[in-house]
Scaffold this active site. Structure first.
Site, PDB file in Angstrom:
ATOM      1  N   ASN A   9       0.869  -1.181   0.000  1.00 46.88           N
ATOM      2  CA  ASN A   9       0.000   0.000   0.000  1.00 46.88           C
ATOM      3  C   ASN A   9       0.904   1.229   0.000  1.00 46.88           C
ATOM      4  O   ASN A   9       1.502   1.551   1.014  1.00 46.88           O
ATOM      5  CB  ASN A   9      -0.902  -0.039   1.247  1.00 46.88           C
ATOM      6  CG  ASN A   9      -1.732   1.227   1.389  1.00 46.88           C
ATOM      7  OD1 ASN A   9      -1.754   2.075   0.502  1.00 46.88           O
ATOM      8  ND2 ASN A   9      -2.411   1.348   2.521  1.00 46.88           N
ATOM      9  N   TRP A  10       0.971   1.879  -1.153  1.00 52.77           N
ATOM     10  CA  TRP A  10       1.887   3.019  -1.276  1.00 52.77           C
ATOM     11  C   TRP A  10       1.327   4.288  -0.626  1.00 52.77           C
ATOM     12  O   TRP A  10       2.007   5.308  -0.568  1.00 52.77           O
ATOM     13  CB  TRP A  10       2.208   3.287  -2.760  1.00 52.77           C
ATOM     14  CG  TRP A  10       2.947   2.162  -3.440  1.00 52.77           C
ATOM     15  CD1 TRP A  10       3.396   0.991  -2.871  1.00 52.77           C
ATOM     16  CD2 TRP A  10       3.340   2.089  -4.819  1.00 52.77           C
ATOM     17  NE1 TRP A  10       4.029   0.209  -3.806  1.00 52.77           N
ATOM     18  CE2 TRP A  10       4.010   0.858  -5.015  1.00 52.77           C
ATOM     19  CE3 TRP A  10       3.180   2.936  -5.917  1.00 52.77           C
ATOM     20  CZ2 TRP A  10       4.521   0.459  -6.254  1.00 52.77           C
ATOM     21  CZ3 TRP A  10       3.696   2.551  -7.160  1.00 52.77           C
ATOM     22  CH2 TRP A  10       4.353   1.321  -7.320  1.00 52.77           C
ATOM     23  N   LYS A  11       0.077   4.219  -0.183  1.00 46.46           N
ATOM     24  CA  LYS A  11      -0.575   5.381   0.453  1.00 46.46           C
ATOM     25  C   LYS A  11      -0.427   6.618  -0.440  1.00 46.46           C
ATOM     26  O   LYS A  11      -0.447   6.487  -1.659  1.00 46.46           O
ATOM     27  CB  LYS A  11      -0.032   5.577   1.872  1.00 46.46           C
ATOM     28  CG  LYS A  11      -0.170   4.283   2.695  1.00 46.46           C
ATOM     29  CD  LYS A  11       0.029   4.459   4.162  1.00 46.46           C
ATOM     30  CE  LYS A  11      -0.155   3.106   4.850  1.00 46.46           C
ATOM     31  NZ  LYS A  11      -0.069   3.176   6.293  1.00 46.46           N
ATOM     32  N   HIS A  95      -9.541   1.019   5.004  1.00 45.42           N
ATOM     33  CA  HIS A  95      -8.247   1.218   5.673  1.00 45.42           C
ATOM     34  C   HIS A  95      -8.446   2.159   6.860  1.00 45.42           C
ATOM     35  O   HIS A  95      -9.230   3.103   6.790  1.00 45.42           O
ATOM     36  CB  HIS A  95      -7.227   1.800   4.692  1.00 45.42           C
ATOM     37  CG  HIS A  95      -5.837   1.773   5.244  1.00 45.42           C
ATOM     38  ND1 HIS A  95      -5.391   2.703   6.151  1.00 45.42           N
ATOM     39  CD2 HIS A  95      -4.821   0.901   5.067  1.00 45.42           C
ATOM     40  CE1 HIS A  95      -4.146   2.403   6.495  1.00 45.42           C
ATOM     41  NE2 HIS A  95      -3.772   1.309   5.851  1.00 45.42           N
ATOM     42  N   GLU A  97      -6.803   4.552   8.001  1.00 47.10           N
ATOM     43  CA  GLU A  97      -6.593   5.990   7.740  1.00 47.10           C
ATOM     44  C   GLU A  97      -7.843   6.609   7.135  1.00 47.10           C
ATOM     45  O   GLU A  97      -8.154   7.774   7.390  1.00 47.10           O
ATOM     46  CB  GLU A  97      -5.362   6.178   6.834  1.00 47.10           C
ATOM     47  CG  GLU A  97      -4.070   5.941   7.609  1.00 47.10           C
ATOM     48  CD  GLU A  97      -2.922   5.390   6.789  1.00 47.10           C
ATOM     49  OE1 GLU A  97      -2.962   5.453   5.544  1.00 47.10           O
ATOM     50  OE2 GLU A  97      -1.965   4.884   7.416  1.00 47.10           O
ATOM     51  N   GLU A 167      -5.229  -5.079  10.419  1.00 53.33           N
ATOM     52  CA  GLU A 167      -4.213  -4.052  10.635  1.00 53.33           C
ATOM     53  C   GLU A 167      -4.497  -3.318  11.945  1.00 53.33           C
ATOM     54  O   GLU A 167      -5.324  -2.389  11.970  1.00 53.33           O
ATOM     55  CB  GLU A 167      -4.235  -3.028   9.486  1.00 53.33           C
ATOM     56  CG  GLU A 167      -3.953  -3.610   8.132  1.00 53.33           C
ATOM     57  CD  GLU A 167      -3.385  -2.568   7.175  1.00 53.33           C
ATOM     58  OE1 GLU A 167      -2.281  -2.786   6.683  1.00 53.33           O
ATOM     59  OE2 GLU A 167      -4.033  -1.529   6.962  1.00 53.33           O
ATOM     60  N   GLY A 173       2.588   2.228  10.823  1.00 53.62           N
ATOM     61  CA  GLY A 173       3.520   3.344  10.685  1.00 53.62           C
ATOM     62  C   GLY A 173       4.208   3.739  11.973  1.00 53.62           C
ATOM     63  O   GLY A 173       4.832   4.795  12.060  1.00 53.62           O
ATOM     64  N   SER A 212       3.609  -2.259  10.255  1.00 60.33           N
ATOM     65  CA  SER A 212       5.058  -2.291  10.453  1.00 60.33           C
ATOM     66  C   SER A 212       5.702  -3.630  10.079  1.00 60.33           C
ATOM     67  O   SER A 212       6.643  -4.075  10.735  1.00 60.33           O
ATOM     68  CB  SER A 212       5.415  -1.896  11.894  1.00 60.33           C
ATOM     69  OG  SER A 212       4.959  -0.579  12.170  1.00 60.33           O
ATOM     70  N   GLY A 233       2.964  -1.194   4.277  1.00 59.90           N
ATOM     71  CA  GLY A 233       2.965   0.238   3.992  1.00 59.90           C
ATOM     72  C   GLY A 233       4.370   0.704   3.665  1.00 59.90           C
ATOM     73  O   GLY A 233       4.899   0.469   2.578  1.00 59.90           O
ATOM     74  N   GLY A 234       5.014   1.356   4.632  1.00 60.65           N
ATOM     75  CA  GLY A 234       6.321   1.985   4.417  1.00 60.65           C
ATOM     76  C   GLY A 234       7.333   1.108   3.709  1.00 60.65           C
ATOM     77  O   GLY A 234       8.014   1.564   2.773  1.00 60.65           O
TER      78      GLY A 234
HETATM   79  P1  13P Z   1       3.100   0.306   7.698  1.00 69.12           P
HETATM   80  O1  13P Z   1       3.630  -0.965   7.099  1.00 69.12           O
HETATM   81  O2  13P Z   1       3.821   1.535   7.224  1.00 69.12           O
HETATM   82  O3  13P Z   1       2.988   0.209   9.188  1.00 69.12           O
HETATM   83  O4  13P Z   1       1.602   0.495   7.143  1.00 69.12           O
HETATM   84  C1  13P Z   1       0.727  -0.576   7.207  1.00 69.12           C
HETATM   85  C2  13P Z   1      -0.489  -0.232   6.435  1.00 69.12           C
HETATM   86  O5  13P Z   1      -1.264   0.624   6.806  1.00 69.12           O
HETATM   87  C3  13P Z   1      -0.725  -0.951   5.167  1.00 69.12           C
HETATM   88  O6  13P Z   1      -1.993  -0.701   4.675  1.00 69.12           O
END
Ligand code: 13P
Length: 251
Positions: A9-11, A95, A97, A167, A173, A212, A233-234
């Site tokens: 997920n590149w957000k 998600h 967020e 999640e 994050g 993470s 994510g990251g």
């Molecule tokens: P991180 O891997 O950066 O913690 O993010 C997880 C995430 O929200 C994937 O959708």
């Protein structure tokens, strides 16, 4: 038998140039066979990434889609059918967020989930508790309700064409990861909730863990019986790191 999946997920990250570079690096990865690999670029770059990854097996998904399946008068939104038409296969639904910052409720997510399937996309339903909910001992109740609201409205059968990602909000994050056992406990509860209604849907469900995940902790998480891969994510913004996570899922 369900196949492992690793999804990035590149957000809201990237420019045309950085996305082109990431695509090129992903294209050059040697990925394990027998697993599904997906990326979710920002909407603006979906077409670009589909073109850039066209010679690979990597699946491209969207991070969000509209509450109605087809194009129409809905300013600022993208219809699932439009995403499907350009070659998008998956869409993240719910998600944390978007639940927390945009204010998407379980009610709205029911419509998004149904619209996604009607428009030709496979939903990846994201569920997870906040730190306060975990500390109050409410994790399974919260996650059960997030999943249950979709099941109650649409029926368990819709999950024959969906993926679920657990999640925990406190692990996203933050560098804090759920321990493999903490994640496994929630995954087992999710699968049991599905199994109480449809054993086949439960057995085939790809249940991803997100929060993470990195190359250093992926193998241990993916080794748990009900963890079928990850939503990253990251670490998915670095092709080498993402490739190492994919290899952990392939073993
Ligand atoms: P991180 O891997 O950066 O913690 O993010 C997880 C995430 O929200 C994937 O959708």
């Amino acid at each position: 038998m369900r196949r492992p999946m690793v999804a990035g997920n590149w957000k809201m990250h990237g420019t045309r140039a950085s996305v082109a570079e990431l695509s090129l690096n992903l294209k050059n990865l040697v990925l394990p066979s027998g697993i599904e690999v997906a990326v979710f670029p920002p909407a603006l770059f979906i077409g670009q990434v589909i073109d850039e990854l066209s010679e690979t097996e990597i699946i491209v998904g969207a991070q969000n889609s509209a509450v109605q399946p087809e194009q129409g008068a809905l300013t600022g939104e993208v219809a699932p059918s439009q995403l499907a038409e350009v070659g998008c296969k998956l869409v993240l639904i719910g998600h944390s967020e978007r639940r927390q910052i945009i204010g998407e409720t379980n009610e709205v997510l029911i419509h998004k989930f149904a619209a996604a399937q009607a428009g030709g996309l496979k939903p990846v339903l994201c569920v997870g508790e906040t730190l306060a909910e975990r500390e109050a001992g409410k994790t399974l109740e919260v996650v059960g309700r997030q999943l249950g609201s979709i099941i109650d409205a649409l029926g368990v059968a819709v999950f024959a064409n969906a993926v679920i990602a657990y999640e925990p909000v406190w692990a996203i994050g933050t560098g804090l990861t759920a321990s493999p056992q903490q994640a496994q406990d929630v995954h087992a509860a999710i699968r049991a909730q599905l199994a109480s209604l449809d054993a086949e849907v439960a057995a085939n469900m790809q249940l991803l863990y997100g929060g993470s995940v990195k190359a250093a902790n992926a193998a241990e998480l993916f080794g748990m019986p009900d963890i079928d891969g990850g939503l990253i994510g990251g670490a998915s913004l670095n092709a080498d790191e993402f490739g190492a996570i994919c290899r952990a899922a392939g073993n």
